[in-house]
Design an enzyme around this catalytic site. Sequence first.
Site, PDB file in Angstrom:
ATOM      1  CD  GLU A 121      -1.171  -7.917   6.113  1.00 46.49           C
ATOM      2  OE1 GLU A 121      -1.560  -8.303   4.994  1.00 46.49           O
ATOM      3  OE2 GLU A 121       0.015  -8.057   6.504  1.00 46.49           O
ATOM      4  CD  GLU A 159      -3.154 -15.174   5.531  1.00 46.79           C
ATOM      5  OE1 GLU A 159      -2.548 -15.675   4.573  1.00 46.79           O
ATOM      6  OE2 GLU A 159      -3.452 -13.962   5.589  1.00 46.79           O
ATOM      7  CE  LYS A 171      -7.196  -8.176   4.486  1.00 50.94           C
ATOM      8  NZ  LYS A 171      -5.753  -8.293   4.857  1.00 50.94           N
ATOM      9  CG  ASP A 183      -5.573  -6.312   1.848  1.00 48.14           C
ATOM     10  OD1 ASP A 183      -5.896  -6.268   3.053  1.00 48.14           O
ATOM     11  OD2 ASP A 183      -5.278  -7.372   1.262  1.00 48.14           O
ATOM     12  CG  ASP A 220      -1.797  -6.931   0.438  1.00 46.32           C
ATOM     13  OD1 ASP A 220      -2.306  -8.054   0.605  1.00 46.32           O
ATOM     14  OD2 ASP A 220      -1.127  -6.357   1.320  1.00 46.32           O
ATOM     15  CB  SER A 221      -3.519 -11.745  -2.504  1.00 46.67           C
ATOM     16  OG  SER A 221      -4.845 -11.317  -2.768  1.00 46.67           O
TER      17      SER A 221
END
Length: 264
Positions: free
Chosen positions: A114, A181, A112, A84, A45-46
């Site tokens: 978070e 991270e 993925k 993501d 999602d960067s």
Amino acid sequence: MAKITTASLLNMKQQGKKISTITAYDASFAKLFDQAGIHAILIGDSLGMVLQGQDSTLPVTIEDMAYHTRCVKRGVEETLIIADMPFMSYANEEQALANAALLMQAGASMVKIEGGAWLNGTISALVERGVPVCAHLGLTPQSVNIFGGFKVQGRDDDKAQQMIADAKALEAAGAQLLVLECIPAILGEAITQALTIPTIGIGAGKDTDGQILVMHDALGIACNYMPKFSRNFLKDTGDIKKAVELYISEVSEGNFPGDEHIFK
């Protein structure tokens, strides 16, 4: 190189071989990275920041992620594809299952998410229904407003111990991979040693089982800022495929990250 699976990555950890991962968002770069021998590609999602010009990942939608996952899938033959799940796309189990299905149908082999142990039920529900999960601890960009910015996490002992406990809980819930991270290198090492599943670091020291970089950083095309944990591999080679091959080699040989890329 044979087709990479989650089992392949676990086998690499068990053999002490380093895992190299990079982000990609389209078929052309994905094909180059696949041909270079990268082990896994993350459709991150960067993309909200490096493609869309946003100041965070929060505006990225599940439709954005599915679109770019389809693009990457068309360029890949052997590399594992991870996608993501964007902000608030897994707020509850029902939502997580529906959105994970969209990404898997778009071509992802793993999703993925978070967050810490509060995700245990969601991870179990996904895995029980055939969706492999990569967890993500440390600086989780979707929580940037909680953290008060993009800051190193886990520097005090209480938070470090909580992160270790969260990592163990996420593994027990069924996560098959863990991204770490922006944490101190010593914490990255401790979490890696505490787990059976592979860890992939980005600013988490050299003792994680592998590394991941945003492609724009690794190729020196970041607009305004090069993160401390990154390195411009294109500068050393002048060729994109050779740059990624160098990245893979430097990770494999333990030369990247160097001391200058590590948080203490």
